[in-house]
Design a protein around this motif. Structure first.
Motif, PDB file in Angstrom:
ATOM      1  N   GLU A 144       7.756  35.062  40.234  1.00 50.45           N
ATOM      2  CA  GLU A 144       7.489  36.194  38.989  1.00 50.45           C
ATOM      3  C   GLU A 144       7.030  35.659  38.504  1.00 50.45           C
ATOM      4  OE1 GLU A 144      10.789  37.884  37.328  1.00 50.45           O
ATOM      5  OE2 GLU A 144      12.054  38.260  39.734  1.00 50.45           O
ATOM      6  N   GLY A 145       5.018  35.756  37.968  1.00 53.21           N
ATOM      7  CA  GLY A 145       4.527  34.819  37.238  1.00 53.21           C
ATOM      8  C   GLY A 145       3.573  33.745  37.542  1.00 53.21           C
ATOM      9  N   CYS A 146       3.054  32.647  37.213  1.00 52.48           N
ATOM     10  CA  CYS A 146       2.268  31.564  38.068  1.00 52.48           C
ATOM     11  C   CYS A 146       2.635  30.486  37.583  1.00 52.48           C
ATOM     12  CB  CYS A 146       0.897  32.591  38.020  1.00 52.48           C
ATOM     13  SG  CYS A 146       0.244  32.139  36.689  1.00 52.48           S
ATOM     14  N   TRP A 147       2.502  29.090  37.433  1.00 57.59           N
ATOM     15  CA  TRP A 147       2.071  27.793  37.238  1.00 57.59           C
ATOM     16  C   TRP A 147       0.413  27.702  36.828  1.00 57.59           C
ATOM     17  CZ3 TRP A 147       6.465  24.662  39.946  1.00 57.59           C
ATOM     18  CH2 TRP A 147       7.326  25.008  39.316  1.00 57.59           C
ATOM     19  N   LEU A 148       0.176  26.900  35.148  1.00 58.70           N
ATOM     20  CA  LEU A 148      -1.432  26.910  35.502  1.00 58.70           C
ATOM     21  C   LEU A 148      -1.189  25.478  35.595  1.00 58.70           C
ATOM     22  CD1 LEU A 148      -3.206  29.819  33.230  1.00 58.70           C
ATOM     23  CD2 LEU A 148      -2.744  29.260  35.096  1.00 58.70           C
ATOM     24  N   GLU A 149      -2.424  24.636  36.381  1.00 59.14           N
ATOM     25  CA  GLU A 149      -1.948  23.067  36.163  1.00 59.14           C
ATOM     26  C   GLU A 149      -3.195  22.589  35.206  1.00 59.14           C
ATOM     27  OE1 GLU A 149      -2.814  19.659  38.675  1.00 59.14           O
ATOM     28  OE2 GLU A 149      -1.873  20.479  39.533  1.00 59.14           O
ATOM     29  N   VAL A 150      -2.820  21.484  34.533  1.00 62.61           N
ATOM     30  CA  VAL A 150      -3.920  21.705  33.691  1.00 62.61           C
ATOM     31  C   VAL A 150      -4.345  19.741  32.828  1.00 62.61           C
ATOM     32  CG1 VAL A 150      -4.417  23.952  32.592  1.00 62.61           C
ATOM     33  CG2 VAL A 150      -3.352  22.677  31.012  1.00 62.61           C
TER      34      VAL A 150
END
Length: 271
Positions: free
Chosen positions: A64-70
């Motif tokens: 459910e959703g996502c990660w943003l790797e920054v």
């Protein structure tokens, strides 16, 4: 072949969820997320309206959703910018403290959850919260990335570089078939016209070499600028029409290399 695993403290995560997260993100970044599957990572960027790079991203699909790797140093600023863009979208945005790491030099171990680095097979895998002990540090990973000729955030800076100049188009960082995103007009026009004058390429030299920011000269003409690197090798921003002859930087002879992963016609052959 030995397997290398390094924690990447310069990277951090943002958790994105809510029923509108896909449509919200789809209209912002250079990559398509409508078809992103759980356990898949895609390379992307958030651009200025003028089409220059602000933040590079790995978008990692979750159930459910996502990660943003920054970049860790820019995470809070990016969270605030995403909240500014959110308006009425039902999207939840929050920092996530799961550690980021990279593995290269062999297959991903079965006991941990790994995602393939979407830029190049040689870059290996990314992991979020891996239990595998670290064998290397981030400097070792950066050396591996540089050896493959792949630029990083230190090379493109903040609001200084167009993504095509940093090879995002060749590393799967731009989906030219998706709908609108911020900065799309300039990005698409550069690709459509095919008149890309500057790209990032690795350079080799003997010894310590020129410092970051040193001007690269083709005779008396400016050919580019030295970017991040280490003894013997660095990335450089180079004018493609001035790299076929002898080049110097701050008194050092430098040699341009075209990585194997670059398309045959990008950039022109080196002499």
């Amino acid at each position: 072949m030995s397997i290398h695993h390094a924690l990447l403290p310069s990277r951090a995560l943002i958790a994105l969820g809510g029923e509108d997260w896909r449509s919200f993100l789809q209209g912002l970044i250079t990559q398509d997320v409508e078809t992103l599957a759980a356990g898949e990572a895609r390379f992307a960027a958030l651009l200025t309206p003028q089409g220059k790079l602000m933040y590079d991203l790995f978008v990692v699909g979750q159930a459910e959703g996502c990660w943003l790797e920054v970049e860790a140093e820019h995470r809070e600023a990016l969270i605030q910018r995403l909240k500014m863009y959110r308006l009425r979208a039902k999207a939840e945005i929050a920092a996530d403290e799961t550690p980021v790491s990279a593995l290269w030099g062999g297959p991903a171990p079965a006991q941990d959850e790994w995602v393939t680095d979407p830029r190049l097979p040689g870059l290996g895998f990314r992991s979020y919260g891996a239990s595998l002990p670290a064998t290397d540090d981030e400097e070792d990973y950066d050396a591996h990335r540089l050896e493959l000729g792949v630029p990083g955030p230190a090379d493109w800076g903040f609001e200084q570089t167009y993504p095509i100049e940093a090879n995002f188009d060749l590393l799967g960082g731009i989906d030219f078939k998706k709908g609108c995103f911020i900065g799309q007009e300039t990005t698409s026009r550069m690709k459509r016209r095919g008149q890309i004058k500057t790209r990032m390429l690795p350079i080799n030299f003997d010894g310590e070499g020129p410092a970051f920011g040193s001007e690269i000269l083709a005779g008396t003409l400016r050919a580019g600028e030295v970017l991040s690197g280490m003894d013997g090798r660095a990335m450089a921003s180079l004018r493609l029409d001035r790299i076929s002859g002898e080049l110097t930087a701050d008194g050092w002879e430098v040699r341009v290399e075209r990585p194997d992963w670059m398309a045959a016609d990008q950039p022109p052959p080196l002499s």
